[in-house]
Design an enzyme around this catalytic site. Sequence first.
Site: not given
Length: 494
Positions: A187, A267, A270, A293, A431
């Site tokens: 991202h 990161d 997700q 999220k 992104c």
Amino acid sequence: MANRLSSIVLIALFNSVVGFQSTCILSSRQRTHSLARRISATDESCQKSKAKDEEPWWKNEKLPHAYIAEKVRKDFPILQTSLQEKPLVYLDSAATSQKPNHVIDALSKYYESTNSNVHRGAHTLSREATAAYEEARDDVAGLINARSRNECVFTKGATEAINLVAMTFGRANVGPGDEIISTEIEHHSNIVPWQILASETGGTLKFAHVDKETGTLDVEEFKTLLSEKTKIVAFQHVSNTLGCINPVSDLVDAVRQKAPNAKIVLDACQSVPHQPVDVQALGVDFMAFSGHKMCGPTGIGALWGREELLNSMPPFLGGGEMIDHVTLEESTFALAPGRFEAGTPPIAQAVGFGAAIKYLKNIGFDEIEAYEKELGEYLYKRLSECKGVTVFGPKDNRVALCSFYCDSVHPSDLSTFLDLEAIAIRAGHHCCQPLHQAMGYSHSARASLYFYNTKEEVDKFIEVLESSMAFFESMNGAEGTSNEANEDEFVPFI
């Protein structure tokens, strides 16, 4: 590549949605209704044809954990709503999730009965607000199995969390000749901060590429980039475009062996909302994720970092809260996490974040992961069977999202048509422009699921997708192929 829908048809579509009254576009509106009738006729024709054949496999497919969605959907008010007089089908949870009553009520209750600034008062409201805010920090620490609550810093989101690491640890530890390693599948939030850091410090930024054959990170190339010059390694846990799950354990082992002085930034935007995540087991040094999220409010996220590492870093912002002692000549700074939470923090958002974590833990992350695996595999299989559709990413070891490209429909046009049927997907580059460029596409469409989605919603999505593709194929055949330059025109959804 698919060509964009002509501007006159787009005008007609949008005017049809908003009910704009103007005689100058009457012919466009009539064309829109004609399009709808043609799509409906295509639907009826397809249904009659299918009825003559045997029932498709998916008609009787059962998902063992489908009861989870059935149980929780009533908790989400927005999932009970309609758009264009049709039930909402929300397939954009990788961008942001919907919010349950439990979170909405927690936010309302805070503002109605507890609202006050934290850490700054001896009165009852201040004490209660502080307790609620710090309880949310305990919720975050427990969620990811942090060694200490002091390792959990509240931020505006994952983007700010990654920037915090780059602008504090990075500026203090990266110089000319040093290297930062990231990947092509990231991202933008895990690319741009490192570009800025490299340009400021004279460091070198290197990227491992995507393996186009497997739709995953080229792990072997990643390993070759590591050396004693490496100071920071940053990568995703789960790709927000490919849906692949990176082999974090293998990547961490490689970094520790070949770049022993490097710090690893993960990161986890997700992954944390969808599966159990244990930072101690992962073995990374920093981890960023966002609240919105995972059923929480916007404007709140968390940075996890090893406590001794956080306390060795300079502050991110200066002001109230983050200080130990201030004179006109100099200031000393608080220990983590306060050192990185200057000013009045997002108190209500943190309270809502904590409420979201409690809600998800009550359902059970093992249960959520199991159901999403079933639903994600179903989505992938159904999409893969659609003629003219290319699904990005691997077939196996993936999460419940699919980015895809339709040969006959530009992603933005497809998203517009699906929206007319109250189906929300994302269109654009998500992104991830470098990744799309590497794969030979400028944009794609993406359907992303969460535990509140159902098999029936996936079926409805596929039905409208196939109808839209059939219409565009017939239109392209009738009107011919337009200039390929249209491929990169107006894509408002990124």
